[in-house]
Design an enzyme around this catalytic site. Sequence first.
Site, PDB file in Angstrom:
ATOM      1  N   GLY A   1      39.997   5.717  17.023  1.00  0.00           N
ATOM      2  CA  GLY A   1      40.737   6.976  16.961  1.00  0.00           C
ATOM      3  C   GLY A   1      41.848   6.984  17.991  1.00  0.00           C
TER       4      GLY A   1
ATOM      5  N   CYS B   1      37.502   5.120  25.573  1.00  0.00           N
ATOM      6  CA  CYS B   1      38.767   5.755  25.221  1.00  0.00           C
ATOM      7  C   CYS B   1      39.884   4.782  25.553  1.00  0.00           C
ATOM      8  CB  CYS B   1      38.916   7.045  26.029  1.00  0.00           C
ATOM      9  SG  CYS B   1      40.480   7.903  25.748  1.00  0.00           S
ATOM     10  N   LEU B   2      40.855   4.684  24.654  1.00  0.00           N
ATOM     11  CA  LEU B   2      41.989   3.777  24.903  1.00  0.00           C
ATOM     12  C   LEU B   2      42.809   4.240  26.102  1.00  0.00           C
ATOM     13  CD1 LEU B   2      43.092   3.144  21.198  1.00  0.00           C
ATOM     14  CD2 LEU B   2      41.726   1.655  22.680  1.00  0.00           C
TER      15      LEU B   2
ATOM     16  N   GLN C   1      48.069  10.436  23.610  1.00  0.00           N
ATOM     17  CA  GLN C   1      47.793   9.129  24.220  1.00  0.00           C
ATOM     18  C   GLN C   1      48.999   8.194  24.152  1.00  0.00           C
ATOM     19  OE1 GLN C   1      43.889   8.740  21.846  1.00  0.00           O
ATOM     20  NE2 GLN C   1      43.527   7.587  23.719  1.00  0.00           N
TER      21      GLN C   1
ATOM     22  N   HIS D   1      41.353  15.473  22.874  1.00  0.00           N
ATOM     23  CA  HIS D   1      42.647  14.995  23.407  1.00  0.00           C
ATOM     24  C   HIS D   1      43.752  16.036  23.174  1.00  0.00           C
ATOM     25  CE1 HIS D   1      42.119  10.923  24.893  1.00  0.00           C
ATOM     26  NE2 HIS D   1      41.481  10.540  23.804  1.00  0.00           N
TER      27      HIS D   1
ATOM     28  N   HIS E   1      35.966  13.703  19.956  1.00  0.00           N
ATOM     29  CA  HIS E   1      36.690  12.998  21.022  1.00  0.00           C
ATOM     30  C   HIS E   1      38.204  13.150  20.834  1.00  0.00           C
ATOM     31  CE1 HIS E   1      37.198   9.287  23.704  1.00  0.00           C
ATOM     32  NE2 HIS E   1      38.396   9.483  23.203  1.00  0.00           N
ATOM     33  N   GLU E   2      38.676  12.923  19.605  1.00  0.00           N
ATOM     34  CA  GLU E   2      40.130  12.944  19.366  1.00  0.00           C
ATOM     35  C   GLU E   2      40.689  14.360  19.464  1.00  0.00           C
ATOM     36  OE1 GLU E   2      41.627  10.239  19.549  1.00  0.00           O
ATOM     37  OE2 GLU E   2      39.791   9.062  19.362  1.00  0.00           O
TER      38      GLU E   2
HETATM   39 ZN    ZN Z   1      40.319   8.854  23.703  1.00  0.00          ZN
END
Ligand code: ZN
Length: 195
Positions: free
Chosen positions: A48, A110-111, A53, A156, A152-153
């Site tokens: 995701g 998480c990226l 991000q 963000h 999670h997304e």
């Molecule tokens: Zn993330």
Amino acid sequence: MLLKLYQAGQPVLRQTAKPVTKNVLAAADTQALIDHMIETLRDAPGVGLAAPQVAQPLQIVVIEDKARYHKPVSKEVLQAQGRRSVQLKVLVNPRLEIVGDDQALFFEGCLSVDGYVAAVQRATTVKVTALDREGKDISYAATGWQARILQHEIDHLNGSLYIDNMLIKSFMTVKNFVTAWRDAPEVKIRKTFNG
Ligand code: ZN
């Protein structure tokens, strides 16, 4: 085009993302952003990615969970996590509703928190309402790992990272996770880090 993944500490990750109007969504640069987000997600690879991000404070999320990403994880854990492959979805202005009280505790990464993971308690069933990339209404229920990805997304988009909700003592390097925790059952995670 691959986009730069912004990391924890960069203020854009802590801003509230703006809704996308249908006109902005239809614009060529927004459609290009979505294409680049998909390319960046697949390159990472991740399951995701939210626009903040990549430093775009817009309510756009892409998710995809390919079966080949599941290979390192045991069948038992995949089943406990309710993890099944998810086809690419682009969600614009998503709204999330938690369904029921069931929760699960598993590790996530998480990226934008590169190199680390932690256990996070998440609802196991959610309902999401959004626009797709063409501006059409979509609405569906998701369970298990997809429900986790969506929570999670969408966090963000509200300026929240998983580290805000993690079991603090479970925070660890990806290396330690892969070595010792990837196949840990939920009860062991809870027993070890919930104190
Ligand atoms: Zn993330």
